[in-house]
Design an enzyme around this catalytic site. Structure first.
Site, PDB file in Angstrom:
ATOM      1  CG  HIS A 141      -5.899   2.325   5.173  1.00  0.00           C
ATOM      2  ND1 HIS A 141      -5.425   3.261   6.056  1.00  0.00           N
ATOM      3  CD2 HIS A 141      -4.929   1.379   5.060  1.00  0.00           C
ATOM      4  CE1 HIS A 141      -4.207   2.909   6.442  1.00  0.00           C
ATOM      5  NE2 HIS A 141      -3.888   1.767   5.852  1.00  0.00           N
TER       6      HIS A 141
ATOM      7  CD  GLU B 139      -3.786  -2.277   7.396  1.00  0.00           C
ATOM      8  OE1 GLU B 139      -2.655  -2.518   6.990  1.00  0.00           O
ATOM      9  OE2 GLU B 139      -4.388  -1.230   7.127  1.00  0.00           O
TER      10      GLU B 139
ATOM     11  CG  ASN C 251      -1.696   1.245   1.423  1.00  0.00           C
ATOM     12  OD1 ASN C 251      -1.798   2.062   0.505  1.00  0.00           O
ATOM     13  ND2 ASN C 251      -2.266   1.435   2.608  1.00  0.00           N
ATOM     14  CD1 TRP C 252       3.951   1.341  -2.510  1.00  0.00           C
ATOM     15  CD2 TRP C 252       4.340   2.690  -4.251  1.00  0.00           C
ATOM     16  NE1 TRP C 252       5.072   0.883  -3.146  1.00  0.00           N
ATOM     17  CE2 TRP C 252       5.332   1.682  -4.219  1.00  0.00           C
ATOM     18  CE3 TRP C 252       4.380   3.637  -5.273  1.00  0.00           C
ATOM     19  CZ2 TRP C 252       6.364   1.630  -5.165  1.00  0.00           C
ATOM     20  CZ3 TRP C 252       5.398   3.577  -6.213  1.00  0.00           C
ATOM     21  CH2 TRP C 252       6.381   2.590  -6.155  1.00  0.00           C
ATOM     22  CE  LYS C 253      -0.174   3.413   4.779  1.00  0.00           C
ATOM     23  NZ  LYS C 253      -0.155   3.552   6.216  1.00  0.00           N
TER      24      LYS C 253
ATOM     25  CD  GLU D   2      -2.935   5.810   6.732  1.00  0.00           C
ATOM     26  OE1 GLU D   2      -2.893   5.821   5.494  1.00  0.00           O
ATOM     27  OE2 GLU D   2      -2.072   5.242   7.437  1.00  0.00           O
TER      28      GLU D   2
ATOM     29  N   GLY E 274       2.265   2.124  10.955  1.00  0.00           N
ATOM     30  CA  GLY E 274       3.344   3.115  10.870  1.00  0.00           C
ATOM     31  C   GLY E 274       4.021   3.410  12.201  1.00  0.00           C
TER      32      GLY E 274
ATOM     33  N   GLY F  93       2.619  -1.237   4.352  1.00  0.00           N
ATOM     34  CA  GLY F  93       2.648   0.177   3.978  1.00  0.00           C
ATOM     35  C   GLY F  93       4.070   0.641   3.729  1.00  0.00           C
ATOM     36  N   GLY F  94       4.654   1.303   4.720  1.00  0.00           N
ATOM     37  CA  GLY F  94       5.982   1.916   4.596  1.00  0.00           C
ATOM     38  C   GLY F  94       7.029   1.030   3.934  1.00  0.00           C
TER      39      GLY F  94
ATOM     40  CB  SER G 202       4.564  -2.061  12.411  1.00  0.00           C
ATOM     41  OG  SER G 202       4.249  -0.705  12.683  1.00  0.00           O
TER      42      SER G 202
HETATM   43  P1  PGA Z   1       2.613   0.214   7.722  1.00  0.00           P
HETATM   44  O1  PGA Z   1       1.163   0.506   7.085  1.00  0.00           O
HETATM   45  O2  PGA Z   1       3.085  -1.100   7.143  1.00  0.00           O
HETATM   46  O3  PGA Z   1       3.462   1.382   7.290  1.00  0.00           O
HETATM   47  O4  PGA Z   1       2.430   0.117   9.197  1.00  0.00           O
HETATM   48  C1  PGA Z   1       0.241  -0.508   6.857  1.00  0.00           C
HETATM   49  C2  PGA Z   1      -1.009   0.075   6.259  1.00  0.00           C
HETATM   50  O5  PGA Z   1      -1.416   1.164   6.659  1.00  0.00           O
HETATM   51  O6  PGA Z   1      -1.626  -0.521   5.362  1.00  0.00           O
END
Ligand code: PGA
Length: 232
Positions: free
Chosen positions: A85, A152, A7-9, A87, A158, A215-216, A194
């Site tokens: 998600h 999640e 997930n590149w956000k 966010e 993150g 994500g990251g 994470s």
């Molecule tokens: P993260 O994000 O791996 O950076 O914790 C996961 C996500 O939000 O899908």
């Protein structure tokens, strides 16, 4: 076969996308890699890698400035879309009801929604994780078509913090039981929050964990490829 979903956000550009897709193309794995990109990067060559969007409008067309419909996403060649998600829930006030409508819009357009569920830190501390997650699953799923559930925990995203393996197993079992009751026991359940090259192998081998949402660490091949390599 496990799902490995990046997930590149709100990150990346065309050059970085091409570099990543070419690197992913070279990997030999029996697992399914899906890269969820910003809308603007979904068009163009995908080097044989499955792509996904990160949001979808619950509406099919019309006066919804800034929104992107399922049909538009489908036309880019993307096959998946993340919905709900944390966010989106946090910054765009998306409720279970809205997320359900988005999951339905995805299925109607031939896309597979990756439906995110997970408790906040406050909910965790109040011992509400199980009830919150069960409610999210029951209220968000489309009741038709195929979908993926991503567990999640919001506090794990993150932050470098992850639940214990015992807790991940427990909540994945809660999700599995909830889906099993309605005959959806084949629905993949992935873990996100994470994930990195150190923890990916162990998490992906826990019971009822069918893959990972990353994500990251999915932004650069240096961190993403070792995760993919570590998953059997
Ligand atoms: P993260 O994000 O791996 O950076 O914790 C996961 C996500 O939000 O899908």
């Amino acid at each position: 076969m496990k799902f490995i979903i990046g997930n590149w956000k709100m990150n990346g550009n065309n050059k970085e996308k091409d570099t990543m897709l070419k690197a992913l193309h070279k990997i030999k794995t029996k697992n399914k890699i899906i890269l969820c990109l910003p809308f603007t990067l979904l068009n163009g060559e995908n080097f044989g890698i499955c792509l996904g969007a990160q949001d979808i409008s619950e509406h099919s067309n019309g006066a919804y400035t800034g929104d992107i419909s399922g049909e538009m996403i489908k036309k880019t060649g993307a096959k998946y879309v993340i919905v709900g998600h944390s966010e989106r829930r946090l910054y765009h006030h998306e409720t279970n009801e809205i997320i359900h409508s988005k999951a339905v819009a995805a299925v109607k357009n031939g896309l597979i929604p990756i439906i995110c569920v997970g408790e906040t830190n406050e909910e965790k501390n109040a011992g509400k994780t199980t009830s919150v997650v069960k409610k999210m699953v029951s209220e968000c799923i489309p009741k038709m078509g195929k979908y993926i559930i991503a567990y999640e925990p919001r506090w794990a995203i993150g932050s470098g913090l992850i639940p214990s393996e015992k807790d991940i197993t427990k909540i994945h079992k809660v999700i599995f039981d909830t889906l099993n009751k309605i005959g959806q026991e084949k629905t993949p359940i992935v873990y996100g929050g994470s994930v990195n090259a150190q923890n990916a192998h162990n998490i992906s081998n826990l019971p009822h964990v069918d893959g990972l949402l990353i994500g990251g660490a999915s932004l650069k091949s240096k961190t993403f490829l070792p995760i993919i390599d570590s998953i059997d």
